[in-house]
Enzyme design. Structure first.
Site, short mmCIF file in Angstrom:
data_model
loop_
_atom_site.label_atom_id
_atom_site.label_comp_id
_atom_site.label_asym_id
_atom_site.label_seq_id
_atom_site.Cartn_x
_atom_site.Cartn_y
_atom_site.Cartn_z
N ASP A 117 0.85 -1.19 0.00
CA ASP A 117 0.00 0.00 0.00
C ASP A 117 0.88 1.25 0.00
O ASP A 117 1.88 1.33 0.72
CB ASP A 117 -0.92 0.00 1.23
CG ASP A 117 -2.07 0.97 1.08
OD1 ASP A 117 -3.21 0.51 0.95
OD2 ASP A 117 -1.82 2.20 1.09
N ASN A 132 -12.88 -3.42 2.59
CA ASN A 132 -13.86 -2.34 2.68
C ASN A 132 -14.90 -2.45 1.55
O ASN A 132 -14.56 -2.71 0.40
CB ASN A 132 -13.15 -0.99 2.61
CG ASN A 132 -12.37 -0.68 3.88
OD1 ASN A 132 -12.81 -1.03 4.97
ND2 ASN A 132 -11.22 -0.04 3.74
N GLY A 151 -15.56 3.42 3.96
CA GLY A 151 -14.42 4.24 3.57
C GLY A 151 -13.68 3.70 2.36
O GLY A 151 -12.51 4.02 2.14
N THR A 167 -12.14 3.64 -0.98
CA THR A 167 -11.74 4.74 -1.87
C THR A 167 -11.38 4.26 -3.27
O THR A 167 -11.44 5.04 -4.22
CB THR A 167 -10.53 5.50 -1.28
OG1 THR A 167 -9.45 4.58 -1.07
CG2 THR A 167 -10.89 6.18 0.03
N HIS A 208 -12.29 -1.10 -6.81
CA HIS A 208 -11.87 -2.39 -7.39
C HIS A 208 -11.59 -3.26 -6.18
O HIS A 208 -10.69 -2.92 -5.38
CB HIS A 208 -10.63 -2.17 -8.26
CG HIS A 208 -10.12 -3.41 -8.94
ND1 HIS A 208 -9.75 -3.41 -10.28
CD2 HIS A 208 -9.87 -4.66 -8.48
CE1 HIS A 208 -9.32 -4.62 -10.60
NE2 HIS A 208 -9.37 -5.40 -9.53
N HIS A 223 -10.45 -5.29 -3.17
CA HIS A 223 -9.10 -5.61 -2.73
C HIS A 223 -9.13 -6.00 -1.27
O HIS A 223 -10.02 -5.58 -0.52
CB HIS A 223 -8.16 -4.41 -2.93
CG HIS A 223 -8.69 -3.13 -2.36
ND1 HIS A 223 -9.64 -2.37 -3.02
CD2 HIS A 223 -8.42 -2.49 -1.20
CE1 HIS A 223 -9.92 -1.31 -2.28
NE2 HIS A 223 -9.21 -1.36 -1.16
P1 AMP Z 1 -9.75 1.33 0.42
O1 AMP Z 1 -9.88 2.55 1.29
O2 AMP Z 1 -10.14 0.06 1.10
O3 AMP Z 1 -10.44 1.51 -0.92
O4 AMP Z 1 -8.21 1.17 0.15
C1 AMP Z 1 -7.55 1.69 -0.95
C2 AMP Z 1 -6.09 1.65 -0.64
O5 AMP Z 1 -5.34 1.81 -1.84
C3 AMP Z 1 -5.60 2.74 0.31
O6 AMP Z 1 -5.05 2.14 1.48
C4 AMP Z 1 -4.56 3.50 -0.50
O7 AMP Z 1 -3.47 3.93 0.26
C5 AMP Z 1 -4.17 2.46 -1.54
N1 AMP Z 1 -3.64 3.00 -2.79
C6 AMP Z 1 -4.17 3.95 -3.57
N2 AMP Z 1 -3.41 4.16 -4.65
C7 AMP Z 1 -2.36 3.30 -4.56
C8 AMP Z 1 -1.22 3.03 -5.37
N3 AMP Z 1 -0.99 3.68 -6.51
N4 AMP Z 1 -0.35 2.08 -4.95
C9 AMP Z 1 -0.56 1.42 -3.79
N5 AMP Z 1 -1.62 1.62 -2.99
C10 AMP Z 1 -2.51 2.56 -3.36
#
Ligand code: AMP
Length: 113
Positions: free
Chosen positions: A30, A86, A92, A94, A97, A99
């Site tokens: 991350d 999430n 939350g 963000t 896709h 994960h």
């Molecule tokens: P969520 O809030 O569950 O949607 O988690 C999305 C996660 O993706 C967050 O913890 C971000 O820090 C991470 N994230 C976003 N862009 C990138 C990226 N380019 N490389 C690695 N992690 C990312």
């Protein structure tokens, strides 16, 4: 999927710090870690939430969960780790896709579960 940052990472259009990859998933660190070890496991098919998942995508998610113990072991998480998936706005989420967050490398405390 256009404008999906994780699809761009899967396509190699955006760099990532890869820790594991096979035909079903990519796991990478991350960019904004919330624990000493914070890795995302991303199935290689675009869908936002479990509610949108079809059977083929469910098979990819199954493969992710089957592989996570080995990924965690490769990260030195023998002492345990936390998984978070999430789902939607209140959670939350963000990146839309699906994960799986792997969090560990420290005692996680009891605040979030
Ligand atoms: P969520 O809030 O569950 O949607 O988690 C999305 C996660 O993706 C967050 O913890 C971000 O820090 C991470 N994230 C976003 N862009 C990138 C990226 N380019 N490389 C690695 N992690 C990312």
């Amino acid at each position: 999927m256009e404008n999906c940052i994780f699809c761009k990472i899967l396509a190699g259009e955006i760099p990532s710090s890869k820790v594991y990859e096979d035909e079903a998933m990519l796991a990478f660190r991350d960019i904004n870690p919330q624990a000493a070890v914070h890795v995302l496991v991303v199935p290689k098919s675009h869908f936002a939430t479990l509610a949108e998942m079809d059977e083929a995508q469910a098979e990819l998610v199954k493969q992710c969960f089957v592989k996570i113990p080995a990924i965690a072991a490769s990260l030195g998480l023998e002492n345990g780790y936390r998984l978070i998936v999430n789902q939607g706005e209140d959670a939350g989420q963000t990146v839309h896709h699906l994960h799986i967050h792997i969090l560990g490398g420290q005692a996680m405390g009891e605040k979030m579960l």
